[in-house]
Write a protein that holds these residues in place. Sequence first.
Motif, PDB file in Angstrom:
ATOM      1  N   SER A 265       9.249 -38.146 -44.080  1.00 20.75           N
ATOM      2  CA  SER A 265       9.603 -37.756 -42.719  1.00 20.75           C
ATOM      3  C   SER A 265       9.206 -38.824 -41.713  1.00 20.75           C
ATOM      4  O   SER A 265       8.031 -39.200 -41.617  1.00 20.75           O
ATOM      5  N   ALA A 266      10.177 -39.297 -40.926  1.00 13.40           N
ATOM      6  CA  ALA A 266       9.887 -40.278 -39.888  1.00 13.40           C
ATOM      7  C   ALA A 266       9.030 -39.665 -38.779  1.00 13.40           C
ATOM      8  O   ALA A 266       8.116 -40.310 -38.258  1.00 13.40           O
ATOM      9  N   THR A 267       9.317 -38.412 -38.419  1.00 16.28           N
ATOM     10  CA  THR A 267       8.560 -37.756 -37.352  1.00 16.28           C
ATOM     11  C   THR A 267       7.108 -37.556 -37.758  1.00 16.28           C
ATOM     12  O   THR A 267       6.186 -37.781 -36.956  1.00 16.28           O
ATOM     13  N   VAL A 268       6.872 -37.145 -39.006  1.00 17.84           N
ATOM     14  CA  VAL A 268       5.494 -36.985 -39.491  1.00 17.84           C
ATOM     15  C   VAL A 268       4.776 -38.325 -39.495  1.00 17.84           C
ATOM     16  O   VAL A 268       3.602 -38.429 -39.097  1.00 17.84           O
ATOM     17  N   ALA A 269       5.457 -39.384 -39.932  1.00 19.04           N
ATOM     18  CA  ALA A 269       4.847 -40.716 -39.933  1.00 19.04           C
ATOM     19  C   ALA A 269       4.492 -41.154 -38.514  1.00 19.04           C
ATOM     20  O   ALA A 269       3.422 -41.741 -38.280  1.00 19.04           O
ATOM     21  N   LEU A 270       5.375 -40.872 -37.556  1.00 16.61           N
ATOM     22  CA  LEU A 270       5.122 -41.225 -36.156  1.00 16.61           C
ATOM     23  C   LEU A 270       3.890 -40.503 -35.618  1.00 16.61           C
ATOM     24  O   LEU A 270       2.981 -41.129 -35.047  1.00 16.61           O
ATOM     25  N   THR A 271       3.878 -39.195 -35.766  1.00 16.42           N
ATOM     26  CA  THR A 271       2.794 -38.406 -35.164  1.00 16.42           C
ATOM     27  C   THR A 271       1.466 -38.637 -35.882  1.00 16.42           C
ATOM     28  O   THR A 271       0.405 -38.683 -35.241  1.00 16.42           O
ATOM     29  N   THR A 272       1.503 -38.792 -37.210  1.00 20.46           N
ATOM     30  CA  THR A 272       0.260 -39.032 -37.954  1.00 20.46           C
ATOM     31  C   THR A 272      -0.342 -40.375 -37.580  1.00 20.46           C
ATOM     32  O   THR A 272      -1.557 -40.494 -37.354  1.00 20.46           O
ATOM     33  N   THR A 273       0.491 -41.401 -37.514  1.00 25.21           N
ATOM     34  CA  THR A 273      -0.008 -42.726 -37.147  1.00 25.21           C
ATOM     35  C   THR A 273      -0.533 -42.741 -35.723  1.00 25.21           C
ATOM     36  O   THR A 273      -1.575 -43.356 -35.442  1.00 25.21           O
ATOM     37  N   GLY A 274       0.170 -42.068 -34.827  1.00 22.78           N
ATOM     38  CA  GLY A 274      -0.289 -42.008 -33.444  1.00 22.78           C
ATOM     39  C   GLY A 274      -1.675 -41.399 -33.328  1.00 22.78           C
ATOM     40  O   GLY A 274      -2.555 -41.921 -32.625  1.00 22.78           O
ATOM     41  N   GLY A 275      -1.882 -40.285 -34.047  1.00 24.86           N
ATOM     42  CA  GLY A 275      -3.197 -39.663 -34.011  1.00 24.86           C
ATOM     43  C   GLY A 275      -4.275 -40.522 -34.659  1.00 24.86           C
ATOM     44  O   GLY A 275      -5.419 -40.545 -34.201  1.00 24.86           O
ATOM     45  N   LEU A 276      -3.905 -41.262 -35.698  1.00 23.76           N
ATOM     46  CA  LEU A 276      -4.873 -42.075 -36.420  1.00 23.76           C
ATOM     47  C   LEU A 276      -5.409 -43.232 -35.582  1.00 23.76           C
ATOM     48  O   LEU A 276      -6.600 -43.543 -35.619  1.00 23.76           O
ATOM     49  N   ILE A 277      -4.536 -43.888 -34.821  1.00 19.40           N
ATOM     50  CA  ILE A 277      -4.958 -45.063 -34.061  1.00 19.40           C
ATOM     51  C   ILE A 277      -5.271 -44.749 -32.607  1.00 19.40           C
ATOM     52  O   ILE A 277      -5.582 -45.656 -31.823  1.00 19.40           O
TER      53      ILE A 277
ATOM     54  N   GLN B  76      -1.325 -53.134 -37.597  1.00 20.15           N
ATOM     55  CA  GLN B  76      -1.929 -51.980 -38.258  1.00 20.15           C
ATOM     56  C   GLN B  76      -1.076 -50.736 -38.049  1.00 20.15           C
ATOM     57  O   GLN B  76      -0.836 -49.974 -38.990  1.00 20.15           O
ATOM     58  N   ALA B  77      -0.580 -50.539 -36.814  1.00 21.17           N
ATOM     59  CA  ALA B  77       0.268 -49.377 -36.523  1.00 21.17           C
ATOM     60  C   ALA B  77       1.532 -49.400 -37.371  1.00 21.17           C
ATOM     61  O   ALA B  77       1.949 -48.373 -37.938  1.00 21.17           O
ATOM     62  N   PHE B  78       2.148 -50.571 -37.480  1.00 22.59           N
ATOM     63  CA  PHE B  78       3.385 -50.700 -38.262  1.00 22.59           C
ATOM     64  C   PHE B  78       3.130 -50.445 -39.744  1.00 22.59           C
ATOM     65  O   PHE B  78       3.893 -49.716 -40.404  1.00 22.59           O
ATOM     66  N   VAL B  79       2.074 -51.028 -40.283  1.00 22.28           N
ATOM     67  CA  VAL B  79       1.784 -50.888 -41.713  1.00 22.28           C
ATOM     68  C   VAL B  79       1.471 -49.432 -42.061  1.00 22.28           C
ATOM     69  O   VAL B  79       1.980 -48.891 -43.059  1.00 22.28           O
ATOM     70  N   ILE B  80       0.643 -48.789 -41.258  1.00 24.99           N
ATOM     71  CA  ILE B  80       0.287 -47.399 -41.538  1.00 24.99           C
ATOM     72  C   ILE B  80       1.517 -46.505 -41.483  1.00 24.99           C
ATOM     73  O   ILE B  80       1.750 -45.676 -42.371  1.00 24.99           O
TER      74      ILE B  80
ATOM     75  N   VAL C  63       6.735 -48.278 -30.205  1.00 24.88           N
ATOM     76  CA  VAL C  63       7.910 -48.874 -30.853  1.00 24.88           C
ATOM     77  C   VAL C  63       7.546 -49.390 -32.242  1.00 24.88           C
ATOM     78  O   VAL C  63       8.314 -49.227 -33.206  1.00 24.88           O
ATOM     79  N   ALA C  64       6.368 -50.016 -32.363  1.00 25.02           N
ATOM     80  CA  ALA C  64       5.944 -50.520 -33.672  1.00 25.02           C
ATOM     81  C   ALA C  64       5.756 -49.378 -34.674  1.00 25.02           C
ATOM     82  O   ALA C  64       6.129 -49.496 -35.848  1.00 25.02           O
ATOM     83  N   ILE C  65       5.178 -48.288 -34.208  1.00 23.96           N
ATOM     84  CA  ILE C  65       5.019 -47.120 -35.078  1.00 23.96           C
ATOM     85  C   ILE C  65       6.389 -46.580 -35.478  1.00 23.96           C
ATOM     86  O   ILE C  65       6.642 -46.264 -36.655  1.00 23.96           O
ATOM     87  N   ALA C  66       7.294 -46.460 -34.499  1.00 26.52           N
ATOM     88  CA  ALA C  66       8.645 -45.968 -34.790  1.00 26.52           C
ATOM     89  C   ALA C  66       9.370 -46.886 -35.765  1.00 26.52           C
ATOM     90  O   ALA C  66      10.120 -46.425 -36.635  1.00 26.52           O
TER      91      ALA C  66
END
Length: 477
Positions: free
Chosen positions: A389-401, A375-379, A420-423
């Motif tokens: 933006s990779a940084t926005v994707a990282l931080t948004t996914t982190g907050g979501l899960i 789920q983390a990877f897909v989101i 790592v999966a989110i990254a």
Amino acid sequence: MEAIEPAYGTAVLLLIAAGAVALLLFLIMKVRLHAFVALVGVSVVTAIAVGFPLADVPDVLMFGFADTIGSVALLVAFGVMLGRLLEVTGGAQVLADTLIGRFGESRAPFALGVAALCFGFPIFFDAGLVVFLPIILTVARRFGGSLLLYALPAAGAFAAMHAMVPPHPGPVAATEQLGGDIGVTLLIGAPIAVAAWYVGVYLVSRLLGRRVYVPVSDVVFGEVRDERGLSGAEREAEQEDGGAVRLGRTPPRFGVVAALLLVPLVLISFDTVLNTLGTAGALDPDVGAAAFMGLLGATPVALMITVVVAILVLGRPRTSMAHVRTIVDQALGPVCSIILITGAGGMFGGVLELSGIGDALSSSLSGLGISLILQAFVIATLLRVAQGSATVALTTTGGLIAGAVAEADLGDVRTALLVVAIAAGATVLSHVNDSGFWLVSRFFGMDEKTTLKTWTVMETTLGLSAFAIAAGLWAVL
């Protein structure tokens, strides 16, 4: 600037984003419209289509443009100054010769990648790429073949370290959001990044380099030079005066050049280490000596200091200050287009970010009934594709899960694997809404179609390799 309340549902917003990307590719690749004009025009159309008030559209455009220009312009300007000094004094050739002497001609791309992995630990992707550019071009010019054989291993190394390894901001922020330990994330993320680089970048770059020929580009440092690094004008001058000494004929020693490249490495390390300690609560990086060291370690300041040192140790001992000024002034002209196009790429990504596409996508995916790591990877992947933006994707996914991670009580090791999966998801499918895509395209002299076939593919294999390793460890730990 805050995102607007979406006027449409997620499906419509995603269709608008997909249509904007398709229009942009059509204008650039088929109509042959200049990339800067196409990016600005499509950004305006997209901002109107998603429902921004017309009076707010100029501010929306400036949001992404100003943010990207502010971070890229100084880095590129100081970086090409440094690169030009390394090139004309023979410093880049000395580094190339030493790397080749240690690793051998056949392993020159591997040597560049390993050096970039080490250099990329504290330094951001764009800054590291700018500093390494003259070395990449020198090695590629010497041995011939496609530039991709030498450029992708180094550029991919910087991308891997920037996305997956603390103290870079994306993995640090995601680790904090998930309640993990930064030290554990470093110990887990670094070896995964190196392994993913070898599989997803180095091996893939050998395949891409054989299939896609990209000539050595001098779009940054000027006209094409021969195997000795001489331009046409310099060859003519050499013939006229019987072989007068030029800057590169008395090259600096390897130790001097290596020490020069360590200057930004050490200075930027101050900033990244202090920020990491501040995040951990060990000190306040905004007061006293820590604040001063942080200032020295700010990437633009560190590169400025490095350029001044380069002038003193490379340029001034070999020529007059007037000649040095001419050298660095000539380095700036060719990069104006690079800076503007990269800024326009950030503008397009900023419009997509403020449009609410990312938030709408996140809310629709939060209830996926799949494994947490998948789920983390897909989101992260969908957010990366949607807004760039990779940084926005990282931080948004982190907050979501973050809530699901807290409930699962995973422990530091599994939390690090989630980071790592989110990254990995935030790395794949770099395309036209990513400012890094345009930076690579212009630095290496590639058109958009070639960049999609090479850089986008390599970023995707890098991210997939990292996710495969993280998912494998998740299954056995």
